[in-house]
Design an enzyme around this catalytic site. Sequence first.
Site, PDB file in Angstrom:
ATOM      1  N   TYR A  80      -6.687   2.193   6.731  1.00 47.42           N
ATOM      2  CA  TYR A  80      -5.915   1.028   6.279  1.00 47.42           C
ATOM      3  C   TYR A  80      -5.729  -0.060   7.324  1.00 47.42           C
ATOM      4  CZ  TYR A  80      -2.368   3.864   8.576  1.00 47.42           C
ATOM      5  OH  TYR A  80      -1.703   4.632   9.474  1.00 47.42           O
ATOM      6  N   CYS A  94       9.574  48.928  -0.549  1.00 49.82           N
ATOM      7  CA  CYS A  94       9.335  47.978  -1.639  1.00 49.82           C
ATOM      8  C   CYS A  94      10.553  47.942  -2.556  1.00 49.82           C
ATOM      9  CB  CYS A  94       8.102  48.406  -2.423  1.00 49.82           C
ATOM     10  SG  CYS A  94       7.884  47.455  -3.935  1.00 49.82           S
ATOM     11  N   CYS A 122       9.481  49.683  -6.041  1.00 46.26           N
ATOM     12  CA  CYS A 122       9.092  51.079  -6.232  1.00 46.26           C
ATOM     13  C   CYS A 122       9.553  51.996  -5.096  1.00 46.26           C
ATOM     14  CB  CYS A 122       7.580  51.192  -6.415  1.00 46.26           C
ATOM     15  SG  CYS A 122       6.663  50.811  -4.915  1.00 46.26           S
ATOM     16  N   LYS A 171       2.438   4.551   1.402  1.00 44.69           N
ATOM     17  CA  LYS A 171       2.631   5.063   2.757  1.00 44.69           C
ATOM     18  C   LYS A 171       2.279   6.551   2.717  1.00 44.69           C
ATOM     19  CE  LYS A 171       5.888   5.138   6.573  1.00 44.69           C
ATOM     20  NZ  LYS A 171       5.719   6.551   6.866  1.00 44.69           N
ATOM     21  N   CYS A 212       2.694  50.354  -8.292  1.00 44.65           N
ATOM     22  CA  CYS A 212       4.003  49.693  -8.202  1.00 44.65           C
ATOM     23  C   CYS A 212       4.248  48.843  -9.452  1.00 44.65           C
ATOM     24  CB  CYS A 212       4.039  48.810  -6.952  1.00 44.65           C
ATOM     25  SG  CYS A 212       5.486  47.748  -6.858  1.00 44.65           S
ATOM     26  N   ASP A 220       1.637  10.262   3.591  1.00 44.87           N
ATOM     27  CA  ASP A 220       2.340  11.186   4.469  1.00 44.87           C
ATOM     28  C   ASP A 220       1.336  12.175   5.056  1.00 44.87           C
ATOM     29  OD1 ASP A 220       4.449  12.207   5.784  1.00 44.87           O
ATOM     30  OD2 ASP A 220       5.379  13.175   4.050  1.00 44.87           O
ATOM     31  N   LYS A 239      10.972   3.012   1.928  1.00 49.46           N
ATOM     32  CA  LYS A 239      10.970   4.473   1.817  1.00 49.46           C
ATOM     33  C   LYS A 239      11.813   4.937   0.648  1.00 49.46           C
ATOM     34  CE  LYS A 239       9.999   6.294   6.292  1.00 49.46           C
ATOM     35  NZ  LYS A 239      10.086   7.588   6.946  1.00 49.46           N
ATOM     36  N   GLU A 241       0.845  -1.205   0.000  1.00 45.62           N
ATOM     37  CA  GLU A 241       0.000   0.000   0.000  1.00 45.62           C
ATOM     38  C   GLU A 241       0.879   1.253   0.000  1.00 45.62           C
ATOM     39  OE1 GLU A 241      -1.992  -0.239   3.765  1.00 45.62           O
ATOM     40  OE2 GLU A 241      -2.584  -2.313   3.407  1.00 45.62           O
ATOM     41  N   CYS A 284       3.315  45.997  -0.122  1.00 41.28           N
ATOM     42  CA  CYS A 284       3.546  47.291  -0.751  1.00 41.28           C
ATOM     43  C   CYS A 284       2.167  47.766  -1.169  1.00 41.28           C
ATOM     44  CB  CYS A 284       4.445  47.129  -1.982  1.00 41.28           C
ATOM     45  SG  CYS A 284       4.365  48.557  -3.082  1.00 41.28           S
TER      46      CYS A 284
HETATM   47  S1  IVH Z   1       0.520   0.342   8.760  1.00 41.73           S
HETATM   48  C1  IVH Z   1       1.580  -1.563  12.702  1.00 41.73           C
HETATM   49  N1  IVH Z   1      -0.104   1.407   6.451  1.00 41.73           N
HETATM   50  O1  IVH Z   1       3.212   5.489   8.524  1.00 41.73           O
HETATM   51  C2  IVH Z   1       1.553  -1.016  11.346  1.00 41.73           C
HETATM   52  N2  IVH Z   1       0.924   2.780   8.093  1.00 41.73           N
HETATM   53  O2  IVH Z   1       5.579   4.550  10.977  1.00 41.73           O
HETATM   54  C3  IVH Z   1       0.942   0.291  11.353  1.00 41.73           C
HETATM   55  N3  IVH Z   1       1.204   5.125   7.402  1.00 41.73           N
HETATM   56  O3  IVH Z   1       2.523   6.823  11.383  1.00 41.73           O
HETATM   57  C4  IVH Z   1       1.170   1.068  10.186  1.00 41.73           C
HETATM   58  N4  IVH Z   1       0.319   4.892   5.410  1.00 41.73           N
HETATM   59  O4  IVH Z   1       0.336   6.027  10.342  1.00 41.73           O
HETATM   60  C5  IVH Z   1       0.440   1.606   7.668  1.00 41.73           C
HETATM   61  N5  IVH Z   1      -0.747   2.232   4.371  1.00 41.73           N
HETATM   62  C6  IVH Z   1      -0.210   2.428   5.592  1.00 41.73           C
HETATM   63  C7  IVH Z   1       0.278   3.682   6.001  1.00 41.73           C
HETATM   64  C8  IVH Z   1       0.838   3.830   7.268  1.00 41.73           C
HETATM   65  C9  IVH Z   1       0.878   5.731   6.257  1.00 41.73           C
HETATM   66  C10 IVH Z   1       1.865   5.781   8.548  1.00 41.73           C
HETATM   67  C11 IVH Z   1       1.423   5.314   9.897  1.00 41.73           C
HETATM   68  C12 IVH Z   1       2.628   5.573  10.781  1.00 41.73           C
HETATM   69  C13 IVH Z   1       3.754   5.574   9.814  1.00 41.73           C
HETATM   70  C14 IVH Z   1       4.626   4.379  10.040  1.00 41.73           C
END
Ligand code: IVH
Length: 685
Positions: free
Chosen positions: A238, A424, A427, A123, A447, A125, A330, A121, A442
Amino acid sequence: MTNGTAATELAQQLETLRHALRHYAYRYYVLDDPAISDAEYDTLWQRLVALEAAHPELVTPDSPTQRVPGAASDRFAKVQHPAPMLSLSNAVTPEELVAWRDRFLRLLPAGEHERLQYVVEPKIDGLTVVLHYEDGRFVLGATRGDGVVGEDITANLRTVQAVPLRIPVAEDAEVAPPGRLVVRGEAYTAIADFQRFNAEQAETGERTYANPRNFAAGSLRQLDARITAGRPIRLWVYQIVVFEGGDAAAPASQWEALDYLARLGFPVETRRWLFDDFDAVVAHCVAWGEKGRRELPYEADGLVVKVNDFALQNRLGYIGKDPRWAVAYKYAAAEAVTRLLDIRVNVGRTGTLNPYAVLEPVQIGGVTVSAATLHNEDYVRDLDIRVGDMVAVKRAGEVIPQVLRPLVELRTGSEQPWEMPKTCPACGTPVVRLPGEAATYCLNSACPAQLVRGVEHFVGRGAMDIAGFGIRQGELFVSLGYIKDLADIYYLTREKLTGLEGYGDKRIDNLLAAIEGSKQRPPARLLTALGVRGVGEVAAEALMEHFGSIDALAAAAQPELESVPGIGPTLAQAIVDWFGQELNRRVIAKLKAAGVNMAQPRRAAAAQPLAGLTFVITGTLPTLSRDAARDFIKARGGKATDSVSKNTSYLVAGEAPGSKLARAQQLGVPVIDEAGLLALAEQNS
Ligand code: IVH
């Protein structure tokens, strides 16, 4: 209430209305696939509001009307999580990913290795949120906090449209929730929403946020939920944290859990993958970093790889705070360190002074970066960014590069603190910072820097869209004194342009033709181009739809302006102020004298051949620009939207179509080309 039957009927009617509204909101906010028009939705909504106002005793906490924020709380209560909110160990290379797998394989009998499946999945942010449901009702929402104790942000989360107040959302859903369900997800903000919000904030001098994540986190941690309610916060769920009570069978794997959560009506990312071969997992992780990740509408810093089977997850357990059964793959942050050579200020269209960093050029994610935004005076001061510092710079998605922080440990002592100039830079007029605002202005309306930005906006896409005209031309013509106000664009002549460096006959012909051609743009484009504070494309369309001409708009008083859908008191005031200024009225008169179109062509009903049809455009069309195609459709009564849904009548596809083509094919939406669009307009007229 004396009559019991009437009371029951009323309660039923209310429940039907609530059910319908929940369903439509789900289609709109979660599935991105509206089932009815906004106006129809409003009608139903108003009916519910009226009935509830007349019978407050029948208001239920899960009514859609109860998303409206209540009173401000003064601080967040602490919430003990039902289970620790674990984090994830990281892998940054394919080798580390394999090493993660090998570590847990050793704990399993060889016979089980073959049967392993993995879910991958994005991740996301954003900000982790933990949502509690009892008997299908949303009762509590918390932040992750330290993983053991979080903050109660229920009031704020109730204002987030994607958070179901009741599950299952769909009445006909063939799934039931358990008596108690706790889920974990990520609240986030889409990159485009973030940019739009920041641009609007900057324009009105209010605080801007450094990135979508800070924005989402900041919005959800507001003490006043009314602020959160106005913010574009989205959600992906998730994970199931607690599943207890009731007859529903608990999902046995992550893949099933995601399907189950989606069927309950939670927003669940459809970009997820199931593999039974680990080599394919690794290949996917590597390849996705190159392409898939860049196409996401939100920021993701990697992928999460999870062992699919829950029984197996339980056997594998945890090390410290990290589960053995999951890992984050990552991607190296699109960040670099370079020297900040200078801090300069540019002047925006509305007169804001925007500090930016001049950087020693550096490669970030394959692009050379030599300048980055510093947002405003407070940002520079709060982070103590000095000229000469080594600084961390980030570039993410389409977001403008930004300076993240100085590397204080690398200072030599020769770094110079910076201050906002007192006058400014363009101007020389003394600048002001209004109380409570982050921006410095300004205020000189003459300007030249503001004028250049104003010209850039006027000729840009979405506005008058004049090909071959950009900020360079704006700077040149303003500096030569040919452009003193926006209308002067239409008074550029062959004589003035002849002899300018780089302006041969051909180029002059093209530029003058492009300027001439722009006179016929619909008046909503002209209105957008004029740059009235807060009046963007959407407001301009609504205003012209209502008033029909710039003159009628200029003559309108505040109450009539406020009667236009989407126009609030601030915008209405800004419009009245703008047309009230002598200088602006002169510009309008000059534009009119030059022959610029000021009124909506009155189309007969028969000339609305595309009425009732909704189009989405993808890829590059052979002759029409994206904006021109949209105008073409709208001028003929059609609707042009951005995302393909079941309600889309046609997808108009050009060269290099995006993912919209696949979606249209999937939904069975007919796909036509530009010629097909023209033929359709012709044929129906
Ligand atoms: S699973 C025990 N799945 O990433 C496993 N985490 O350090 C729990 N995050 O703050 C995490 N997308 O909130 C999982 N598809 C995803 C995620 C996800 C973002 C975040 C999570 C945590 C950090 C992992």
